[in-house]
Design a protein around this motif. Structure first.
Motif, PDB file in Angstrom:
ATOM      1  N   VAL A 200      67.881  -6.996  72.873  1.00 13.06           N
ATOM      2  CA  VAL A 200      67.211  -8.362  72.088  1.00 13.06           C
ATOM      3  C   VAL A 200      68.587  -9.516  72.849  1.00 13.06           C
ATOM      4  N   TYR A 201      68.267 -10.539  72.380  1.00 14.77           N
ATOM      5  CA  TYR A 201      69.124 -11.676  72.713  1.00 14.77           C
ATOM      6  C   TYR A 201      69.680 -12.100  71.809  1.00 14.77           C
ATOM      7  N   GLU A 202      70.621 -12.738  71.131  1.00 17.56           N
ATOM      8  CA  GLU A 202      70.880 -12.990  70.071  1.00 17.56           C
ATOM      9  C   GLU A 202      71.270 -14.655  70.266  1.00 17.56           C
ATOM     10  N   LEU A 203      71.495 -14.594  69.185  1.00 19.29           N
ATOM     11  CA  LEU A 203      71.969 -16.438  69.516  1.00 19.29           C
ATOM     12  C   LEU A 203      72.846 -16.897  68.196  1.00 19.29           C
ATOM     13  N   ASP A 204      73.838 -17.479  68.627  1.00 17.50           N
ATOM     14  CA  ASP A 204      75.867 -17.259  68.047  1.00 17.50           C
ATOM     15  C   ASP A 204      74.867 -18.515  66.778  1.00 17.50           C
ATOM     16  N   GLY A 205      74.793 -19.441  66.980  1.00 20.47           N
ATOM     17  CA  GLY A 205      74.087 -20.907  66.250  1.00 20.47           C
ATOM     18  C   GLY A 205      73.238 -21.629  67.312  1.00 20.47           C
ATOM     19  N   PRO A 206      72.703 -22.327  66.761  1.00 23.74           N
ATOM     20  CA  PRO A 206      72.005 -23.955  67.499  1.00 23.74           C
ATOM     21  C   PRO A 206      72.765 -24.232  68.617  1.00 23.74           C
ATOM     22  N   GLY A 207      72.407 -23.682  70.124  1.00 21.24           N
ATOM     23  CA  GLY A 207      72.463 -24.600  70.896  1.00 21.24           C
ATOM     24  C   GLY A 207      73.477 -23.316  71.507  1.00 21.24           C
ATOM     25  N   ALA A 208      73.799 -22.281  71.448  1.00 20.73           N
ATOM     26  CA  ALA A 208      74.016 -21.222  71.874  1.00 20.73           C
ATOM     27  C   ALA A 208      73.926 -21.035  73.149  1.00 20.73           C
ATOM     28  N   THR A 209      73.713 -20.718  73.907  1.00 23.59           N
ATOM     29  CA  THR A 209      73.341 -19.059  74.894  1.00 23.59           C
ATOM     30  C   THR A 209      72.879 -18.467  74.194  1.00 23.59           C
ATOM     31  N   PRO A 210      71.724 -17.540  74.954  1.00 22.80           N
ATOM     32  CA  PRO A 210      71.348 -16.466  74.580  1.00 22.80           C
ATOM     33  C   PRO A 210      72.650 -15.526  75.298  1.00 22.80           C
ATOM     34  N   ARG A 211      72.632 -14.001  73.573  1.00 26.87           N
ATOM     35  CA  ARG A 211      74.135 -12.943  74.112  1.00 26.87           C
ATOM     36  C   ARG A 211      73.171 -12.115  74.333  1.00 26.87           C
ATOM     37  N   LYS A 212      73.183 -10.695  74.718  1.00 26.39           N
ATOM     38  CA  LYS A 212      72.663  -9.615  75.405  1.00 26.39           C
ATOM     39  C   LYS A 212      72.819  -9.473  74.355  1.00 26.39           C
ATOM     40  N   THR A 213      72.237  -7.992  73.511  1.00 24.19           N
ATOM     41  CA  THR A 213      72.829  -6.964  72.845  1.00 24.19           C
ATOM     42  C   THR A 213      71.716  -6.248  72.627  1.00 24.19           C
ATOM     43  N   THR A 214      71.348  -5.671  71.686  1.00 22.39           N
ATOM     44  CA  THR A 214      71.042  -3.929  71.094  1.00 22.39           C
ATOM     45  C   THR A 214      70.562  -4.227  70.097  1.00 22.39           C
ATOM     46  N   LEU A 215      69.411  -3.686  69.487  1.00 25.87           N
ATOM     47  CA  LEU A 215      69.181  -3.766  67.590  1.00 25.87           C
ATOM     48  C   LEU A 215      69.123  -2.497  67.158  1.00 25.87           C
ATOM     49  N   ALA A 216      70.087  -1.947  66.926  1.00 25.84           N
ATOM     50  CA  ALA A 216      70.358  -0.529  67.133  1.00 25.84           C
ATOM     51  C   ALA A 216      69.124   0.091  65.900  1.00 25.84           C
ATOM     52  N   THR A 217      68.966   1.476  66.036  1.00 31.21           N
ATOM     53  CA  THR A 217      68.189   1.906  64.733  1.00 31.21           C
ATOM     54  C   THR A 217      68.898   2.572  64.029  1.00 31.21           C
ATOM     55  N   ALA A 218      68.274   1.937  62.536  1.00 34.26           N
ATOM     56  CA  ALA A 218      68.348   1.799  61.706  1.00 34.26           C
ATOM     57  C   ALA A 218      68.981   3.960  60.887  1.00 34.26           C
ATOM     58  N   ALA A 219      69.792   3.481  59.808  1.00 34.22           N
ATOM     59  CA  ALA A 219      70.518   5.273  59.450  1.00 34.22           C
ATOM     60  C   ALA A 219      69.149   5.619  59.148  1.00 34.22           C
ATOM     61  N   PRO A 220      68.912   6.787  59.000  1.00 31.06           N
ATOM     62  CA  PRO A 220      68.329   7.898  58.176  1.00 31.06           C
ATOM     63  C   PRO A 220      67.830   7.000  56.907  1.00 31.06           C
ATOM     64  N   SER A 221      67.330   7.272  56.083  1.00 29.35           N
ATOM     65  CA  SER A 221      66.642   6.883  54.221  1.00 29.35           C
ATOM     66  C   SER A 221      65.170   7.291  54.548  1.00 29.35           C
ATOM     67  N   VAL A 222      64.362   7.367  52.951  1.00 29.28           N
ATOM     68  CA  VAL A 222      63.242   7.417  52.849  1.00 29.28           C
ATOM     69  C   VAL A 222      61.994   6.508  53.812  1.00 29.28           C
ATOM     70  N   THR A 223      62.210   5.460  53.881  1.00 28.48           N
ATOM     71  CA  THR A 223      61.711   4.691  54.718  1.00 28.48           C
ATOM     72  C   THR A 223      61.761   4.892  56.515  1.00 28.48           C
ATOM     73  N   ASN A 224      63.055   5.145  56.344  1.00 27.54           N
ATOM     74  CA  ASN A 224      63.113   5.533  57.891  1.00 27.54           C
ATOM     75  C   ASN A 224      63.305   6.741  58.025  1.00 27.54           C
ATOM     76  N   PRO A 225      62.264   8.035  57.753  1.00 23.75           N
ATOM     77  CA  PRO A 225      63.368   9.555  58.017  1.00 23.75           C
ATOM     78  C   PRO A 225      62.587  10.242  59.392  1.00 23.75           C
ATOM     79  N   THR A 226      64.026  10.939  59.192  1.00 27.80           N
ATOM     80  CA  THR A 226      64.182  11.984  60.521  1.00 27.80           C
ATOM     81  C   THR A 226      63.431  13.606  59.968  1.00 27.80           C
ATOM     82  N   HIS A 227      63.074  14.508  60.555  1.00 28.10           N
ATOM     83  CA  HIS A 227      62.570  15.494  60.227  1.00 28.10           C
ATOM     84  C   HIS A 227      64.594  16.048  59.571  1.00 28.10           C
ATOM     85  N   THR A 228      65.102  15.753  59.605  1.00 28.52           N
ATOM     86  CA  THR A 228      66.799  16.823  59.494  1.00 28.52           C
ATOM     87  C   THR A 228      66.752  15.942  57.967  1.00 28.52           C
ATOM     88  N   TYR A 229      66.489  14.804  57.861  1.00 31.74           N
ATOM     89  CA  TYR A 229      66.609  13.885  56.541  1.00 31.74           C
ATOM     90  C   TYR A 229      65.945  14.433  55.616  1.00 31.74           C
TER      91      TYR A 229
END
Length: 367
Positions: A200-229
């Motif tokens: 994804v590209y993040e904006l640090d504020g109005p007029g800022a240059t988009p900064r490339k980053t990643t949207l990390a996978t959320a930790a396992p939970s009831v609403t984001n389950p893995t088999h192990t969880y």
């Protein structure tokens, strides 16, 4: 042209971050479009509800125009859905917004009273059958494979009542421990990788240059389950329900309905050990407002008995085999008139056809 999207919905911290990111990006990079937003209840049914700002190489405005991908996710089998556009109108079609509210009514909720004795009896039978079922054989490094039929309603962007298309097959491969990307496969569409860190590209504020980053996978939970969880969830129904309520406490609408929805997703989308599955049914039996339906059909046309819960003019139904008490699938039905249709309009339906272990994403289970 219709666009179809999952029904009802889970909330996640990653989705909240993505939604805030989306709003900043749209405000900075695009003129305000006259487009309705997806309802919050719709958003939490989706794995990553975020508009990707894919900045193409080169100069000019065209290089800063977000590319939109449309959802191919399924009915409430949604925590593994593909990335989707956060705008409700795509290519002249509109996704069906849930919980719009029955005409002239704030929406009724079947809460307050304990679950009906008849529904508790069905859930108790399902718990006994689940406790006696074979344990999953998905091991470390492997994948859980789920094959289902799904259909979810949509309507034209200009309005009108919702229409339900024929059910289509949906196959999913999920890493047992969540350490590797999964896969979503549906007819007529390219395979979609699931669960990896998303660019994804993040904006640090109005007029800022988009900064490339990643949207990390959320930790396992009831609403984001893995088999192990899921395999480590409490097997005491009361403790399990407390955990589910705690992890679904955020969001709009009825808290009991959020818990009921989360349990239904775990039943349909994961392959839990027998004692955990039995505890899920026991937890559901402790939720106020759960009732019995004498008859209901899943997406495969299999008829069975159902337990259901109604909130805000929509009823979520879990369908069970009358003989074996096996979980067959789900339906979501309007119980009161909304702009999507009259009472009895089916908004979504699913059928779980197979759960098995697979050696790799995209590889069918043996046998």
């Amino acid at each position: 042209m219709n666009a179809f999207a999952p029904r009802t919905p889970h909330h996640r911290k990653a989705d909240a971050h993505a939604d805030a990111l989306l709003r900043a990006e749209l405000a900075e990079l695009l003129p305000p479009p006259p487009v309705p937003e997806l309802a919050p209840e719709r958003d939490r049914e989706l794995r990553h509800t975020v508009l990707r700002t894919a900045l193409a190489p080169g100069d000019g405005a065209a290089a800063h125009r977000p590319r939109v991908r449309r959802s191919r996710g399924g009915l409430r089998l949604g925590w593994i859905a593909a990335p989707v556009a956060a705008c409700a109108v795509v290519a002249g079609a509109v996704v069906l917004a849930p919980q719009e509210g029955p005409a002239g009514s704030p929406g009724r909720v079947s809460a307050g009273q304990p679950a009906a004795p008849e529904a508790v009896r069905i859930l108790s039978g399902a718990a006994l059958a689940a406790a006696a079922a074979p344990a999953p054989d998905a091991g470390p490094g492997g994948y859980v494979y789920v094959r289902s039929l799904v259909a979810h309603a949509g309507r034209e962007a200009a309005g009108g009542t919702a229409t339900l298309p024929p059910a289509h097959q949906r196959e999913v491969w999920l890493s047992v421990d969540g350490s590797r990307p999964g896969l979503l496969r549906e007819p007529g569409a390219a395979d979609t990788e699931l669960g990896s860190e998303l660019p994804v590209y993040e904006l640090d504020g109005p007029g800022a240059t988009p900064r490339k980053t990643t949207l990390a996978t959320a930790a396992p939970s009831v609403t984001n389950p893995t088999h192990t969880y899921v395999a480590a969830l409490p097997t005491d129904p009361d403790a399990l329900l407390r955990l589910i309520r705690d992890q679904t406490h955020e969001g709009e609408g009825d808290a009991d309905q959020r818990a009921f929805t989360a349990i239904g997703t775990l039943l349909a989308e994961t392959w839990a050990p027998p004692k955990v599955t039995a505890a899920l049914y026991g937890a559901a039996a402790r939720i106020p407002g759960v009732t019995l339906l004498p008859s209901a059909k899943d997406a495969a046309g299999r008829e069975g008995v159902a337990v259901a819960r109604t909130a805000h003019g929509e009823q979520t139904q879990w369908i069970f085999d009358r003989t074996t008490s096996a979980f067959l699938g789900e339906r979501t039905v309007l119980t009161e008139t909304t702009s999507a249709g009259g009472a009895g309009t089916v908004l979504g339906v699913s059928a779980v056809l197979a759960k098995a272990s697979a050696p790799a994403a995209g590889v069918l289970p043996k046998g």
